[in-house]
Write a protein that holds these residues in place. Structure first.
Motif, PDB file in Angstrom:
ATOM      1  N   VAL B 425       0.679  -1.273  -0.081  1.00  0.00           N
ATOM      2  CA  VAL B 425       0.017  -0.026   0.053  1.00  0.00           C
ATOM      3  C   VAL B 425       0.991   1.289   0.093  1.00  0.00           C
ATOM      4  CG1 VAL B 425      -1.726   1.309   1.377  1.00  0.00           C
ATOM      5  CG2 VAL B 425      -1.745  -0.954   1.166  1.00  0.00           C
ATOM      6  N   ALA B 426       1.942   1.107   0.948  1.00  0.00           N
ATOM      7  CA  ALA B 426       2.764   2.476   0.897  1.00  0.00           C
ATOM      8  C   ALA B 426       3.412   2.674  -0.408  1.00  0.00           C
ATOM      9  CB  ALA B 426       3.703   2.013   2.149  1.00  0.00           C
ATOM     10  N   SER B 427       4.078   1.576  -1.006  1.00  0.00           N
ATOM     11  CA  SER B 427       4.811   1.853  -2.483  1.00  0.00           C
ATOM     12  C   SER B 427       3.577   2.385  -3.305  1.00  0.00           C
ATOM     13  CB  SER B 427       5.307   0.678  -2.702  1.00  0.00           C
ATOM     14  OG  SER B 427       4.321  -0.381  -3.207  1.00  0.00           O
ATOM     15  N   ALA B 428       2.409   2.040  -3.334  1.00  0.00           N
ATOM     16  CA  ALA B 428       1.319   2.371  -4.249  1.00  0.00           C
ATOM     17  C   ALA B 428       0.970   3.749  -4.127  1.00  0.00           C
ATOM     18  CB  ALA B 428      -0.077   1.562  -4.063  1.00  0.00           C
ATOM     19  N   THR B 429       0.951   4.121  -2.854  1.00  0.00           N
ATOM     20  CA  THR B 429       0.496   5.550  -2.520  1.00  0.00           C
ATOM     21  C   THR B 429       1.663   6.581  -2.857  1.00  0.00           C
ATOM     22  OG1 THR B 429      -0.272   4.595  -0.382  1.00  0.00           O
ATOM     23  CG2 THR B 429      -0.197   6.968  -0.640  1.00  0.00           C
ATOM     24  N   ALA B 430       2.785   5.956  -3.032  1.00  0.00           N
ATOM     25  CA  ALA B 430       4.050   6.811  -3.482  1.00  0.00           C
ATOM     26  C   ALA B 430       3.797   7.095  -5.105  1.00  0.00           C
ATOM     27  CB  ALA B 430       5.423   6.118  -3.134  1.00  0.00           C
ATOM     28  N   ASP B 431       3.258   5.901  -5.700  1.00  0.00           N
ATOM     29  CA  ASP B 431       3.132   5.789  -7.216  1.00  0.00           C
ATOM     30  C   ASP B 431       2.040   6.784  -7.698  1.00  0.00           C
ATOM     31  OD1 ASP B 431       5.048   4.288  -7.416  1.00  0.00           O
ATOM     32  OD2 ASP B 431       3.901   2.567  -8.294  1.00  0.00           O
ATOM     33  N   LYS B 432       1.079   7.230  -6.891  1.00  0.00           N
ATOM     34  CA  LYS B 432      -0.226   7.669  -7.066  1.00  0.00           C
ATOM     35  C   LYS B 432      -0.024   9.184  -7.612  1.00  0.00           C
ATOM     36  CE  LYS B 432      -4.496   8.230  -4.790  1.00  0.00           C
ATOM     37  NZ  LYS B 432      -5.377   7.724  -3.651  1.00  0.00           N
ATOM     38  N   ALA B 433      -0.237   9.525  -8.844  1.00  0.00           N
ATOM     39  CA  ALA B 433      -0.439  10.826  -9.249  1.00  0.00           C
ATOM     40  C   ALA B 433      -1.637  11.544  -8.427  1.00  0.00           C
ATOM     41  CB  ALA B 433      -0.300  10.680 -10.795  1.00  0.00           C
ATOM     42  N   PRO B 434      -1.156  12.840  -8.148  1.00  0.00           N
ATOM     43  CA  PRO B 434      -2.293  13.454  -7.505  1.00  0.00           C
ATOM     44  C   PRO B 434      -3.511  14.044  -8.370  1.00  0.00           C
ATOM     45  CG  PRO B 434      -0.635  14.667  -7.273  1.00  0.00           C
ATOM     46  CD  PRO B 434       0.042  13.502  -8.031  1.00  0.00           C
ATOM     47  N   ILE B 435      -4.776  14.319  -8.205  1.00  0.00           N
ATOM     48  CA  ILE B 435      -5.378  14.766  -8.967  1.00  0.00           C
ATOM     49  C   ILE B 435      -5.340  16.112  -9.031  1.00  0.00           C
ATOM     50  CG2 ILE B 435      -7.905  14.880  -9.428  1.00  0.00           C
ATOM     51  CD1 ILE B 435      -8.528  12.583  -7.832  1.00  0.00           C
ATOM     52  N   VAL B 436      -5.093  16.596 -10.369  1.00  0.00           N
ATOM     53  CA  VAL B 436      -5.032  18.253 -10.334  1.00  0.00           C
ATOM     54  C   VAL B 436      -6.569  18.744 -10.527  1.00  0.00           C
ATOM     55  CG1 VAL B 436      -4.411  20.080 -11.778  1.00  0.00           C
ATOM     56  CG2 VAL B 436      -3.084  18.072 -11.745  1.00  0.00           C
ATOM     57  N   GLN B 437      -6.916  19.329  -9.371  1.00  0.00           N
ATOM     58  CA  GLN B 437      -8.194  19.911  -9.207  1.00  0.00           C
ATOM     59  C   GLN B 437      -8.548  20.922 -10.253  1.00  0.00           C
ATOM     60  OE1 GLN B 437      -9.856  20.507  -5.146  1.00  0.00           O
ATOM     61  NE2 GLN B 437      -8.180  19.286  -4.249  1.00  0.00           N
ATOM     62  N   PHE B 438      -9.841  20.874 -10.230  1.00  0.00           N
ATOM     63  CA  PHE B 438     -10.379  22.112 -11.299  1.00  0.00           C
ATOM     64  C   PHE B 438      -9.886  23.495 -11.206  1.00  0.00           C
ATOM     65  CE2 PHE B 438     -13.846  24.695 -12.328  1.00  0.00           C
ATOM     66  CZ  PHE B 438     -14.032  24.707 -13.738  1.00  0.00           C
ATOM     67  N   ALA B 439      -9.708  23.891  -9.857  1.00  0.00           N
ATOM     68  CA  ALA B 439      -9.442  25.235  -9.697  1.00  0.00           C
ATOM     69  C   ALA B 439      -8.155  25.449 -10.174  1.00  0.00           C
ATOM     70  CB  ALA B 439      -9.623  25.558  -8.056  1.00  0.00           C
ATOM     71  N   ASP B 440      -6.969  24.500  -9.883  1.00  0.00           N
ATOM     72  CA  ASP B 440      -5.863  24.495 -10.257  1.00  0.00           C
ATOM     73  C   ASP B 440      -5.731  24.499 -11.767  1.00  0.00           C
ATOM     74  OD1 ASP B 440      -5.076  24.827  -7.562  1.00  0.00           O
ATOM     75  OD2 ASP B 440      -4.723  22.602  -7.367  1.00  0.00           O
ATOM     76  N   ARG B 441      -6.551  23.743 -12.483  1.00  0.00           N
ATOM     77  CA  ARG B 441      -6.189  23.642 -13.931  1.00  0.00           C
ATOM     78  C   ARG B 441      -6.819  25.047 -14.395  1.00  0.00           C
ATOM     79  NH1 ARG B 441      -9.048  18.649 -13.423  1.00  0.00           N
ATOM     80  NH2 ARG B 441     -10.853  19.643 -14.366  1.00  0.00           N
ATOM     81  N   VAL B 442      -7.659  25.519 -13.792  1.00  0.00           N
ATOM     82  CA  VAL B 442      -8.240  26.923 -14.274  1.00  0.00           C
ATOM     83  C   VAL B 442      -7.195  27.813 -14.172  1.00  0.00           C
ATOM     84  CG1 VAL B 442      -9.945  28.675 -13.915  1.00  0.00           C
ATOM     85  CG2 VAL B 442     -10.865  26.309 -13.992  1.00  0.00           C
ATOM     86  N   ALA B 443      -6.242  27.938 -13.079  1.00  0.00           N
ATOM     87  CA  ALA B 443      -5.424  28.798 -12.496  1.00  0.00           C
ATOM     88  C   ALA B 443      -4.357  29.004 -13.605  1.00  0.00           C
ATOM     89  CB  ALA B 443      -4.782  28.373 -11.262  1.00  0.00           C
ATOM     90  N   ALA B 444      -4.055  27.561 -14.201  1.00  0.00           N
ATOM     91  CA  ALA B 444      -2.981  27.422 -15.211  1.00  0.00           C
ATOM     92  C   ALA B 444      -3.416  28.282 -16.255  1.00  0.00           C
ATOM     93  CB  ALA B 444      -2.825  26.016 -15.454  1.00  0.00           C
ATOM     94  N   ARG B 445      -4.535  28.227 -16.859  1.00  0.00           N
ATOM     95  CA  ARG B 445      -4.733  29.211 -18.208  1.00  0.00           C
ATOM     96  C   ARG B 445      -4.862  30.557 -17.608  1.00  0.00           C
ATOM     97  NH1 ARG B 445      -9.540  25.414 -20.025  1.00  0.00           N
ATOM     98  NH2 ARG B 445      -8.219  23.468 -19.958  1.00  0.00           N
ATOM     99  N   PHE B 446      -5.405  30.733 -16.247  1.00  0.00           N
ATOM    100  CA  PHE B 446      -5.899  32.116 -16.062  1.00  0.00           C
ATOM    101  C   PHE B 446      -4.484  32.869 -15.860  1.00  0.00           C
ATOM    102  CE2 PHE B 446      -6.968  35.014 -12.671  1.00  0.00           C
ATOM    103  CZ  PHE B 446      -8.136  35.271 -12.703  1.00  0.00           C
ATOM    104  N   VAL B 447      -3.456  32.239 -15.372  1.00  0.00           N
ATOM    105  CA  VAL B 447      -2.199  33.053 -15.105  1.00  0.00           C
ATOM    106  C   VAL B 447      -1.572  33.423 -16.504  1.00  0.00           C
ATOM    107  CG1 VAL B 447       0.259  32.493 -14.923  1.00  0.00           C
ATOM    108  CG2 VAL B 447      -1.182  31.633 -13.151  1.00  0.00           C
ATOM    109  N   LEU B 448      -1.824  32.438 -17.491  1.00  0.00           N
ATOM    110  CA  LEU B 448      -1.299  32.931 -18.972  1.00  0.00           C
ATOM    111  C   LEU B 448      -2.028  34.121 -19.449  1.00  0.00           C
ATOM    112  CD1 LEU B 448      -0.765  29.440 -20.652  1.00  0.00           C
ATOM    113  CD2 LEU B 448       0.915  31.032 -19.620  1.00  0.00           C
ATOM    114  N   ALA B 449      -3.370  34.067 -19.092  1.00  0.00           N
ATOM    115  CA  ALA B 449      -4.373  35.084 -19.580  1.00  0.00           C
ATOM    116  C   ALA B 449      -4.069  36.472 -18.919  1.00  0.00           C
ATOM    117  CB  ALA B 449      -5.910  34.692 -19.325  1.00  0.00           C
ATOM    118  N   VAL B 450      -3.851  36.218 -17.692  1.00  0.00           N
ATOM    119  CA  VAL B 450      -3.514  37.569 -16.826  1.00  0.00           C
ATOM    120  C   VAL B 450      -2.221  38.277 -17.320  1.00  0.00           C
ATOM    121  CG1 VAL B 450      -3.068  38.431 -14.473  1.00  0.00           C
ATOM    122  CG2 VAL B 450      -5.169  37.269 -14.913  1.00  0.00           C
TER     123      VAL B 450
END
Lengths: 76, 830
Positions: B425-450
């Motif tokens: 379980v511990a090694s699987a947890t280390a493998d797991k890619a975090p979910i990029v949340q909606f707000a953060d995904r928006v933030a990426a485009r937002f930064v460029l626009a701003v």
């Protein structure tokens, strides 16, 4: 108007005191549990127990008709 | 003495007993007393032994006030959670040194997690502990974490007695392990709160100064005072940025380093540019300062995050309490033949431990005495109990179903099979890619626009006017478009959703899970479900009966002395019917049992066992075949008058499984069944509930492999639902791991979501809530983008002033917070 020159720093010092007190209280854990103290205050009184220790036969406050005879109830 | 709820006096069928029969209520917990436990001669009636002893203790100690308070405040009554252990393992020095703090003056303090704490009356009662248990100086309950900190004099009362006293009050006590981690978390919480408080105080003071400045800007102000106030604002504003506000800079730097999108990046950009340019303007005594907006921004964003943090911590605390419910002690057999309860840490290889029937096996070992059946479902997913005898190996985490056994310990701690699975379980947890949340995904485009708009404004105004004006307007643009509303609406909506989920019986440890469950179609999402204990009840029951009730009762009579799981299933099947007594019972191990009931000789057992003594007719044989085809274990009951019946024993589906699976499929989830059970049983069950893909005979490693291969096939959301240690690695590896009600400790640790209500339906509810929450967040985004567009156009046009910025920001924040409380009601499938 020049009194403001003293008032503003004075107000800042008071605000700083407040912040300092808050930080100390938070560090001592006074805000760790915000739910239980509210409950504790309401029922803090032992008067809620009509039956005090050593007076086993006094009527208690249960609001239904449970027969109450503690004479044979074992104690801990 | 006995209170009854009057209702129909017609004798009812046992199934509907609770609705129609006059109910007798327990004198302690006010819940109905099961029919079998009503004692017509007794003065008081109790639903269980726990309630009875708590009732007696309360009345003996003069603590009846509990009932008065409880009737006034409690919405749901619960029976006493006493466990009647003697807790002697708490007096073990190894435990004491780890979990007990010695205070000056010879007193000790320890924290105990308690089962059964549910209302204000519980707090009252727990804090009266010194009255029941002399030697306890103080007991302070915490209703949110369901724990109590107990201070006691060790020379007057041992800790085991303290725990016993709490147990007698109806609260089974569990030592709070991992005190270090708890303390660290507590410190982190306090730091968070301090940041919020300091940010709030600074924002308030900067706003007071700002009122004077705006007032001055409108009606005229002496230059000296204006600059004095601006210097004060700068001082406080910069303090806000470097003290509570530095979390945003840290977050942004961490995000940039790992090249991930994060909302902290645009926030930090606005804070940094606003702070630097504002300071420059203050020092050069020209232009606008933005410290009021900046300090309010820091405060609002921190408040939003704090609210969400608190909700998540609440869920994590509750899961932790469930974790401590697993056994932490073992019954060790000493050389002189006596047994002693010791903490699990004190067990070493070669020691001998006794495991009661129904107990959980604490370590890997070899059976030295006794024959029993062991339920390995949590470890392997096998639904059928395994028979174990002398010399067989048992593994930690399994449940002993049969009779008491004596086990020689062969592995403890990290070398047990369960611990090895946890390492997976511990090694699987280390493998797991975090979910990029909606707000953060928006933030990426937002930064460029701003950034694009800021450069545009800068160039435009540098050409039209001068560089200074250009910088001025570009800074204003960066500050007014700072995604404050987005940064506030997301955590607000999430924490409201977490609270709503908890009410529906879903505890969520990470808010990302809500988002991950929201849109299965778009993400090509799959849900992998475990079978035993997840879709099914994980218990052996009579599922199908082709047998007279009369004959079944005879079978129950014969089996009533046995503790074989099949026997128990038969006894449960007759439920409330009176069971006659049986005589002359002979048992053939592994085959069947026979005995005399009402002068009839009745045999119960496997088809082969019956066939050996009696002729089987065609009807019986076809019934047996049908049971086998359904994956059930057939048990034949025959008597000497030639009557025969067949019952099929198996692990029945949970009541809501079929509905929930259908609802999930309609939502667009791809469904997989993955079970450690026999492939045949797995595929049959999958067909029955309507799951397309089924995989049987899966080891824990194989389950984790399935998750990886699904990911390789392009599924971008993978949810693993399970209950056992065998599912834990797969749960940790999946985007969202869901542990169903009643799961194993390891499953709890690996899961992001834990169901406190039984069944599969809460998952469907969670999907609905997720969809609703994401819609709320999107609406919030649109609203805040509207504000930002207006503000940005004003800034580009050079019409913005610090005052307009200061008004627009809180307005947009307030509207998105109001939006976040959009009501939600589960409506089922759309």
């Amino acid at each position: 108007m020049s009194v403001i020159l003293i008032m503003i720093p004075g107000a800042m010092v008071l605000a700083a005191l407040g912040v300092w007190a808050f930080i100390n209280a938070a560090k001592k854990g006074q805000f760790d549990d915000l739910d239980t103290p509210a409950i504790r205050a309401v029922f803090d009184d032992d008067d809620y127990t009509a039956t005090k220790e050593g007076v086993p036969d006094a009527p208690h406050m249960r609001n239904d008709s449970v027969g109450d005879n503690n004479a044979d109830a074992p104690s801990v | 003495m006995t209170r009854t709820i009057a209702s129909g006096s017609v004798p009812a069928m046992p199934e509907s007993a609770s609705n129609t029969r006059a109910e007798v209520l327990c004198d302690h917990c006010d819940l109905p007393v099961p029919a079998g436990l009503i004692d017509p001669d007794a003065e008081h009636q109790f639903c269980c032994g726990g309630c009875e002893s708590v009732y007696n203790v309360l009345h003996g100690a003069g603590l009846e006030g509990y009932y008065g308070i409880r009737d006034a405040v409690a919405k749901d009554n619960q029976p006493a959670a006493s466990s009647n252990q003697n807790y002697e393992e708490l007096d073990d020095p190894a435990f004491q040194s780890a979990c007990v703090t010695n205070l000056p003056g010879g007193e000790c303090e320890t924290e105990l997690l308690l089962e059964g704490v549910h209302c204000a009356a519980c707090v009252w009662l727990i804090e009266r502990l010194p009255r029941v248990c002399p030697g306890v100086i103080e007991s302070r309950a915490n209703i949110r974490t369901r724990s109590a900190v107990v201070r006691y004099a060790p020379d007057r009362v041992p800790l085991s007695r303290v725990a016993q006293a709490l147990d007698k009050l109806g609260y089974a006590a569990h030592p709070a392990r991992g005190a270090g981690a708890r303390e660290a978390r507590r410190k982190e919480d306090r730091k968070f709160l301090i940041r919020v408080g300091v940010a709030g105080a600074i924002a308030g003071n900067v706003m007071l100064l700002a009122i004077a400045l705006y007032g001055g800007a409108l009606s005229g102000i002496d230059e000296f005072w204006e600059h004095t106030l601006r210097y004060y604002s700068m001082g406080l504003g910069l303090l806000s940025l470097v003290w509570p506000g530095r979390v945003f800079f840290r977050g942004a730097i961490a995000a940039l380093r790992t090249r991930t999108a994060h909302l902290d990046i645009p926030v930090a950009l606005a804070l940094a540019v606003g702070g630097i340019w504002g300071s420059y303007n203050t020092l050069t005594q020209s232009g606008e300062i933005y410290f009021d907006s900046l300090s309010v921004l820091v405060f609002f964003l921190l408040v939003g995050r704090w609210v969400q943090h608190r909700q998540q911590r609440g869920a994590a605390d509750q899961v932790e309490l469930m974790l401590t419910l697993t056994p932490t002690s073992a019954e060790r057999l000493l050389d002189d033949g006596t047994t002693k309860r010791v903490p699990i840490e004190a067990i070493e290889v070669g020691m001998r431990v006794r495991v009661e029937a129904g107990g959980s096996i604490p370590c890997d070992g070899i059976i030295e005495e006794g024959t029993t059946q062991v339920d390995n479902a949590l470890l392997t997913g096998e639904s059928r109990p395994v028979a174990c005898a002398l010399g067989d190996e048992v593994i930690a985490g399994a449940t002993n179903l049969g009779s008491p056994i004596l086990v020689t310990v062969s592995a403890v701690g990290d070398s047990t099979r369960a611990a090895k699975l946890m390492a997976l379980v511990a090694s699987a947890t280390a493998d797991k890619a975090p979910i990029v949340q909606f707000a953060d995904r928006v933030a990426a485009r937002f930064v460029l626009a701003v950034i694009f708009l800021a450069i545009l404004t800068l160039t435009l105004w540098t050409i039209r006017a001068d560089l200074r004006t250009g910088i001025e307007f570009a800074t204003a643009l960066l500050i007014v478009t700072c995604p404050c509303a987005l940064g506030l609406s997301t955590p607000m909506a999430m924490s409201i959703a977490l609270g709503r989920a908890a009410k529906q019986g879903v505890l969520i440890k990470s808010a990302a899970a809500i988002e991950a469950m929201s849109n299965p179609t778009k993400m090509n999402a799959v849900m992998v479900l475990d079978k035993t204990g997840t879709l099914t009840q994980g218990k052996t029951r009579v599922v199908r009966s082709e047998c007279d009730q009369d004959l079944l009762i005879c079978a129950a009579a014969i089996e009533s002395g046995s503790n074989h799981p099949l026997a128990r299933a038969i006894i449960d099947a007759v439920a409330d019917a009176p069971i006659p007594s049986a005589k002359d019972i002979t048992q053939t191990a592994g085959a069947g049992i026979e005995g005399l009931v009402d002068d009839r000789r009745v045999r119960v057992g496997s088809p082969a066992y019956i066939r050996a003594s009696a002729q089987s007719d065609a009807a019986t044989l076809s019934a047996i075949d049908r049971m086998l085809a359904e994956g059930l274990t057939p048990v034949v009951i025959a008597d000497d008058q030639g009557r025969t019946g067949v019952i099929g024993i198996g692990d029945p589906l949970r009541d809501d499984t079929i509905d929930a699976i259908a609802a999930l499929r309609d939502r667009g989830w791809g469904l997989h069944l993955c079970s450690g059970d026999h492939p045949e049983i797995a595929s049959q069950l999958a067909k029955r509930v309507g799951i397309e893909h089924a995989m049987g005979g899966a080891s824990p490693e194989r389950k984790a492999e399935l998750i990886r291969s699904l990911r390789d096939q392009g599924h971008r959301r993978i949810v693993m639902v399970g209950d056992g240690i065998n599912d834990a690695a797969a749960m940790a590896l999946a985007d969202v791991g869901i542990a169903v009600h009643g799961g194993a400790e390891a499953a709890l640790q690996a899961a992001d979501v834990y169901l406190t209500a039984p069944g599969v339906m809460p998952i469907e509810t969670l999907c609905d809530l997720g969809a609703h929450t994401m819609k709320t967040i999107r609406i919030g985004l649109v609203v805040s983008l509207c504000y930002n567009t207006v503000a940005a156009s004003l800034a580009i046009a050079g019409l913005i002033s610090a005052l307009i910025a200061a008004v627009i920001m809180p307005m947009s924040s307030l509207s998105v917070v109001a939006l976040a409380t959009r009501p939600w009601k589960y409506r089922g499938r759309a």
